[in-house]
Design a protein around this motif. Structure first.
Motif, PDB file in Angstrom:
ATOM      1  N   PRO A  96      21.315  -4.665 -47.192  1.00  0.00           N
ATOM      2  CA  PRO A  96      21.650  -6.171 -47.384  1.00  0.00           C
ATOM      3  C   PRO A  96      23.124  -6.310 -47.185  1.00  0.00           C
ATOM      4  N   VAL A  97      24.152  -5.542 -47.476  1.00  0.00           N
ATOM      5  CA  VAL A  97      25.544  -5.902 -47.063  1.00  0.00           C
ATOM      6  C   VAL A  97      25.573  -6.214 -45.749  1.00  0.00           C
ATOM      7  N   LEU A  98      24.864  -5.432 -44.471  1.00  0.00           N
ATOM      8  CA  LEU A  98      24.769  -5.689 -43.301  1.00  0.00           C
ATOM      9  C   LEU A  98      24.172  -6.951 -42.920  1.00  0.00           C
ATOM     10  N   ALA A  99      23.280  -7.287 -43.644  1.00  0.00           N
ATOM     11  CA  ALA A  99      22.738  -8.511 -43.469  1.00  0.00           C
ATOM     12  C   ALA A  99      23.472  -9.665 -43.986  1.00  0.00           C
ATOM     13  N   LEU A 100      24.216  -9.636 -45.050  1.00  0.00           N
ATOM     14  CA  LEU A 100      25.286 -10.468 -45.497  1.00  0.00           C
ATOM     15  C   LEU A 100      26.557 -10.635 -44.474  1.00  0.00           C
ATOM     16  N   LEU A 101      26.785  -9.777 -44.050  1.00  0.00           N
ATOM     17  CA  LEU A 101      27.930  -9.753 -43.216  1.00  0.00           C
ATOM     18  C   LEU A 101      27.695 -10.371 -41.615  1.00  0.00           C
ATOM     19  N   SER A 102      26.369 -10.267 -41.418  1.00  0.00           N
ATOM     20  CA  SER A 102      25.841 -10.651 -39.924  1.00  0.00           C
ATOM     21  C   SER A 102      26.034 -12.291 -39.960  1.00  0.00           C
ATOM     22  N   ALA A 103      25.742 -13.070 -40.947  1.00  0.00           N
ATOM     23  CA  ALA A 103      25.512 -14.395 -40.983  1.00  0.00           C
ATOM     24  C   ALA A 103      26.975 -15.001 -40.891  1.00  0.00           C
ATOM     25  N   PRO A 104      27.994 -14.657 -41.624  1.00  0.00           N
ATOM     26  CA  PRO A 104      29.284 -15.234 -41.223  1.00  0.00           C
ATOM     27  C   PRO A 104      30.018 -14.909 -40.186  1.00  0.00           C
ATOM     28  N   PHE A 122      22.814  -8.297 -36.926  1.00  0.00           N
ATOM     29  CA  PHE A 122      21.859  -7.293 -37.741  1.00  0.00           C
ATOM     30  C   PHE A 122      21.065  -6.274 -37.116  1.00  0.00           C
ATOM     31  N   THR A 123      20.365  -6.614 -36.069  1.00  0.00           N
ATOM     32  CA  THR A 123      19.694  -5.689 -35.270  1.00  0.00           C
ATOM     33  C   THR A 123      20.375  -4.613 -34.783  1.00  0.00           C
ATOM     34  N   ALA A 124      21.502  -5.044 -34.197  1.00  0.00           N
ATOM     35  CA  ALA A 124      22.651  -4.001 -33.559  1.00  0.00           C
ATOM     36  C   ALA A 124      23.030  -3.023 -34.571  1.00  0.00           C
ATOM     37  N   LEU A 126      21.596  -2.161 -37.495  1.00  0.00           N
ATOM     38  CA  LEU A 126      20.618  -1.488 -37.983  1.00  0.00           C
ATOM     39  C   LEU A 126      20.384  -0.220 -36.943  1.00  0.00           C
ATOM     40  N   LEU A 127      20.456  -0.549 -35.612  1.00  0.00           N
ATOM     41  CA  LEU A 127      20.224   0.283 -34.640  1.00  0.00           C
ATOM     42  C   LEU A 127      21.517   1.422 -34.556  1.00  0.00           C
ATOM     43  N   ALA A 128      22.513   0.980 -34.764  1.00  0.00           N
ATOM     44  CA  ALA A 128      23.774   1.771 -34.849  1.00  0.00           C
ATOM     45  C   ALA A 128      23.582   2.718 -36.037  1.00  0.00           C
ATOM     46  N   ARG A 129      23.574   2.249 -36.870  1.00  0.00           N
ATOM     47  CA  ARG A 129      23.185   3.138 -38.289  1.00  0.00           C
ATOM     48  C   ARG A 129      22.073   4.039 -38.030  1.00  0.00           C
ATOM     49  N   HIS A 130      21.093   3.750 -37.495  1.00  0.00           N
ATOM     50  CA  HIS A 130      19.785   4.583 -37.525  1.00  0.00           C
ATOM     51  C   HIS A 130      20.375   5.835 -36.322  1.00  0.00           C
ATOM     52  N   LEU A 131      20.957   5.365 -35.273  1.00  0.00           N
ATOM     53  CA  LEU A 131      21.629   6.527 -34.254  1.00  0.00           C
ATOM     54  C   LEU A 131      22.454   7.215 -34.977  1.00  0.00           C
ATOM     55  N   THR A 132      23.380   6.828 -35.778  1.00  0.00           N
ATOM     56  CA  THR A 132      24.344   7.609 -36.415  1.00  0.00           C
ATOM     57  C   THR A 132      23.660   8.673 -37.514  1.00  0.00           C
ATOM     58  N   ARG A 133      22.662   7.988 -38.156  1.00  0.00           N
ATOM     59  CA  ARG A 133      22.125   8.961 -39.443  1.00  0.00           C
ATOM     60  C   ARG A 133      21.254  10.057 -38.677  1.00  0.00           C
ATOM     61  N   SER A 134      20.355   9.793 -37.462  1.00  0.00           N
ATOM     62  CA  SER A 134      19.548  10.559 -36.928  1.00  0.00           C
ATOM     63  C   SER A 134      20.345  11.638 -36.171  1.00  0.00           C
ATOM     64  N   ARG A 135      21.657  11.593 -35.707  1.00  0.00           N
ATOM     65  CA  ARG A 135      22.405  12.494 -35.421  1.00  0.00           C
ATOM     66  C   ARG A 135      22.999  13.526 -36.189  1.00  0.00           C
ATOM     67  N   ARG A 136      23.051  13.055 -37.737  1.00  0.00           N
ATOM     68  CA  ARG A 136      23.649  13.920 -38.521  1.00  0.00           C
ATOM     69  C   ARG A 136      22.454  15.328 -39.032  1.00  0.00           C
ATOM     70  N   PRO A 137      23.337  16.366 -39.083  1.00  0.00           N
ATOM     71  CA  PRO A 137      22.404  17.537 -39.456  1.00  0.00           C
ATOM     72  C   PRO A 137      21.652  17.368 -40.837  1.00  0.00           C
ATOM     73  N   ARG A 138      20.477  17.579 -40.876  1.00  0.00           N
ATOM     74  CA  ARG A 138      19.699  17.543 -42.257  1.00  0.00           C
ATOM     75  C   ARG A 138      20.057  18.634 -42.975  1.00  0.00           C
ATOM     76  N   HIS A 139      20.302  18.519 -44.426  1.00  0.00           N
ATOM     77  CA  HIS A 139      20.306  19.487 -45.307  1.00  0.00           C
ATOM     78  C   HIS A 139      19.027  19.954 -46.064  1.00  0.00           C
ATOM     79  N   VAL A 140      18.744  21.171 -46.142  1.00  0.00           N
ATOM     80  CA  VAL A 140      17.459  21.302 -46.611  1.00  0.00           C
ATOM     81  C   VAL A 140      17.803  21.829 -48.137  1.00  0.00           C
TER      82      VAL A 140
END
Length: 140
Positions: A96-104, A122-124, A126-140
């Motif tokens: 929601p913060v990303l959405a609120l910042l995209s409009a102004p 907003f789409t860009a 979300l995609l950037a956030r997804h790409l940075t999260r998917s590259r992080r190693p997952r902790h088990v």
């Protein structure tokens, strides 16, 4: 070849999807509801939406021009839906913060094309956030 009832349900569910139905079906509690119940939840707002649009189209010309405030009703509806969505996303506050910042930002950068620019930002984001999260190693 005749369509199976399950396919008709999915086709109608896609057709009948409106903001109110999505807000109800996307809630955490809806994950535990059977498909038929979700379909009926979609049917009622769809009926209300289509009926209200028809009544508005037919009767809107009878509303005097001096009546004010009706244009704010849709803004109020989306504000309430957004607040409910933020409550559901407690673990995902950046969306929601990303959405609120995209409009102004879009308003400043491309004021004549604010809506498409805000959606693109907003789409860009979300995609950037997804790409940075998917590259992080997952902790088990």
């Amino acid at each position: 070849m005749a369509a199976s009832p399950g396919r008709l349900d999915k086709a109608y569910g896609t057709f009948a999807l409106c903001d109110e139905a999505y807000a109800l079906a996307g809630a955490e509690q809806a994950r535990y509801r059977p498909g038929g119940r979700i379909l009926s939840v979609q049917f009622l707002p769809h009926l209300y939406w289509a009926g209200s649009a028809t009544v508005g189209a037919l009767g809107g010309s009878f509303v005097p021009a001096r009546v004010t405030g009706l244009d704010f009703a849709l803004t109020a509806l989306f504000t309430v839906l957004a607040l409910d969505a933020v409550r559901e996303l407690r673990d995902d506050l950046p969306t929601p913060v990303l959405a609120l910042l995209s409009a102004p930002t879009a308003r400043l950068v491309l004021p004549g094309q604010m809506l498409p620019a805000a959606f693109a930002l907003f789409t860009a984001g979300l995609l950037a956030r997804h790409l940075t999260r998917s590259r992080r190693p997952r902790h088990v």
